[in-house]
Design a protein around this motif. Structure first.
Motif, PDB file in Angstrom:
ATOM      1  N   UNK A   1       0.780  -0.787  -0.231  1.00  0.00           N
ATOM      2  CA  UNK A   1      -0.095   0.276  -0.052  1.00  0.00           C
ATOM      3  C   UNK A   1       1.119   1.189   0.248  1.00  0.00           C
ATOM      4  N   UNK A   2       0.540   2.344  -1.043  1.00  0.00           N
ATOM      5  CA  UNK A   2       1.124   3.149  -1.187  1.00  0.00           C
ATOM      6  C   UNK A   2       0.687   4.398  -0.997  1.00  0.00           C
ATOM      7  N   UNK A   3       0.705   5.390   0.001  1.00  0.00           N
ATOM      8  CA  UNK A   3       0.734   6.736   0.595  1.00  0.00           C
ATOM      9  C   UNK A   3       1.389   7.736   0.293  1.00  0.00           C
TER      10      UNK A   3
ATOM     11  N   UNK B   1       6.111  15.232   0.019  1.00  0.00           N
ATOM     12  CA  UNK B   1       6.529  15.271   1.609  1.00  0.00           C
ATOM     13  C   UNK B   1       6.864  14.212   2.087  1.00  0.00           C
ATOM     14  N   UNK B   2       5.791  13.789   2.305  1.00  0.00           N
ATOM     15  CA  UNK B   2       6.181  13.142   3.296  1.00  0.00           C
ATOM     16  C   UNK B   2       5.355  11.203   2.640  1.00  0.00           C
ATOM     17  N   UNK B   3       5.747   9.854   2.819  1.00  0.00           N
ATOM     18  CA  UNK B   3       5.218   8.898   2.424  1.00  0.00           C
ATOM     19  C   UNK B   3       5.835   7.236   3.035  1.00  0.00           C
ATOM     20  N   UNK B   4       4.584   7.029   2.732  1.00  0.00           N
ATOM     21  CA  UNK B   4       5.046   5.577   3.531  1.00  0.00           C
ATOM     22  C   UNK B   4       4.387   4.235   2.373  1.00  0.00           C
TER      23      UNK B   4
ATOM     24  N   UNK C   1       7.729   1.513   5.704  1.00  0.00           N
ATOM     25  CA  UNK C   1       8.663   2.181   5.500  1.00  0.00           C
ATOM     26  C   UNK C   1       8.281   3.535   5.585  1.00  0.00           C
ATOM     27  N   UNK C   2       8.844   3.697   6.630  1.00  0.00           N
ATOM     28  CA  UNK C   2       8.847   5.602   6.191  1.00  0.00           C
ATOM     29  C   UNK C   2       9.973   6.932   5.839  1.00  0.00           C
ATOM     30  N   UNK C   3       9.227   7.460   5.635  1.00  0.00           N
ATOM     31  CA  UNK C   3      10.425   8.555   5.224  1.00  0.00           C
ATOM     32  C   UNK C   3       9.821   9.835   4.547  1.00  0.00           C
TER      33      UNK C   3
ATOM     34  N   UNK D   1      10.819   8.165   0.262  1.00  0.00           N
ATOM     35  CA  UNK D   1      10.914   6.883   1.853  1.00  0.00           C
ATOM     36  C   UNK D   1      12.285   6.952   0.796  1.00  0.00           C
ATOM     37  N   UNK D   2      13.087   7.000  -0.222  1.00  0.00           N
ATOM     38  CA  UNK D   2      13.799   6.675  -0.459  1.00  0.00           C
ATOM     39  C   UNK D   2      14.699   8.036  -0.835  1.00  0.00           C
TER      40      UNK D   2
END
Length: 266
Positions: free
Chosen positions: A109-111, A120-123, A133-135, A226-227
């Motif tokens: 699941x990509x958010x 700006x921010x993702x999971x 994984x979050x960034x 995230x990357x």
């Protein structure tokens, strides 16, 4: 990029995790179900969509309607919804539906939440394995059943030692496939079929490159967040921004990114 206050950052992170929790429940209700079926969104090729895709996105949209009603939404299954806040939630309720159908735990699941400049921010969440994984907003970490640890991409090394992943062996058009395989031949190991989990592995420092083509914004915005938070680089195949999709090159560091760009350009 607009300034985002610390208070708003905390709220957006909280909302993203609530979305991911809801999507976990919705997808796991159907994953590896013996009677799972799929429709296809295209006639010339099998482009599957399942009840899990639809229920996952619906649950996330219900949460956003309650917690962030002024934000826009872009979702794979239900399209665009306008907003007035300047922020957009970009949702892929099941990235890797083919893997979902096959029972392999490489879907996710990509958010992400983005402004006009990009994510700006993702999971990246893998519900069955239980890894998230979050960034973004100063965060780069993963949490799972075995550990919680910071995310950090690999240090530079030559292409001859690199591990490269892509979802499909053909990659895209014949021209795109030829460019990818030209690059893959210079790498030590090539693997396929890992969907969004490949980007998570790159952020966690296990591989060096992910190269794909024909992607949409909802396929890439969470992985980009995230990357980049983990120290990696994500662009298109010319080095330009990739948050709208298309041809995507994700690399563990600027050095191997530059080397891969040269080969992809021929």
């Amino acid at each position: 990029m607009a300034q985002v206050s610390a208070e708003l950052q905390r709220e957006l992170i909280s909302v993203a995790h609530e979305l991911a929790d809801a999507a976990r429940e919705a997808t796991l209700a159907h994953f590896r179900a013996p009677d799972l079926t799929a429709d296809t969104k295209e006639t010339e090729r099998f482009d599957p969509v399942t009840i899990a895709d639809r229920q996952s996105e619906l649950r996330m949209r219900e949460i956003l309607a309650r917690r962030r009603p002024d934000d826009a939404i872009l979702g794979e299954e239900m399209g665009q919804q306008a907003g007035s806040s300047g922020l957009t939630w970009v949702l892929d309720p099941v990235d890797g539906t083919r893997s979902f159908l096959a029972g392999t735990p490489t879907w996710g699941v990509l958010i992400s939440v983005a402004d006009d400049s990009g994510p700006l921010y993702g999971l990246i969440d893998q519900p069955y394995i239980g890894e998230r994984f979050e960034g973004g907003f100063g965060i780069a970490r993963m949490a799972g059943p075995h550990w919680t640890r910071p995310l950090r991409t690999r240090a530079p090394r030559p292409l001859a030692e690199a591990l490269i992943l892509s979802t499909f062996p053909e990659v895209g058009t014949p021209e795109e496939g030829a460019a990818f395989h030209r690059l893959a031949k210079q790498c030590r190991l090539t693997r396929y079929g890992t969907d969004c989990y490949a980007y998570a592995l790159l952020a966690a420092g296990h591989i060096d490159l992910v190269v794909e083509a024909g992607l949409q914004a909802y396929d890439v915005q969470a992985p980009i967040a995230v990357i980049e938070a983990a120290g990696g680089v994500v662009t298109d195949w010319t080095g330009a921004p990739a948050h709208q999709g298309g041809r995507v090159l994700a690399a563990a560091n600027p050095g191997i990114h530059a080397a891969a760009l040269v080969v992809l350009a021929g």
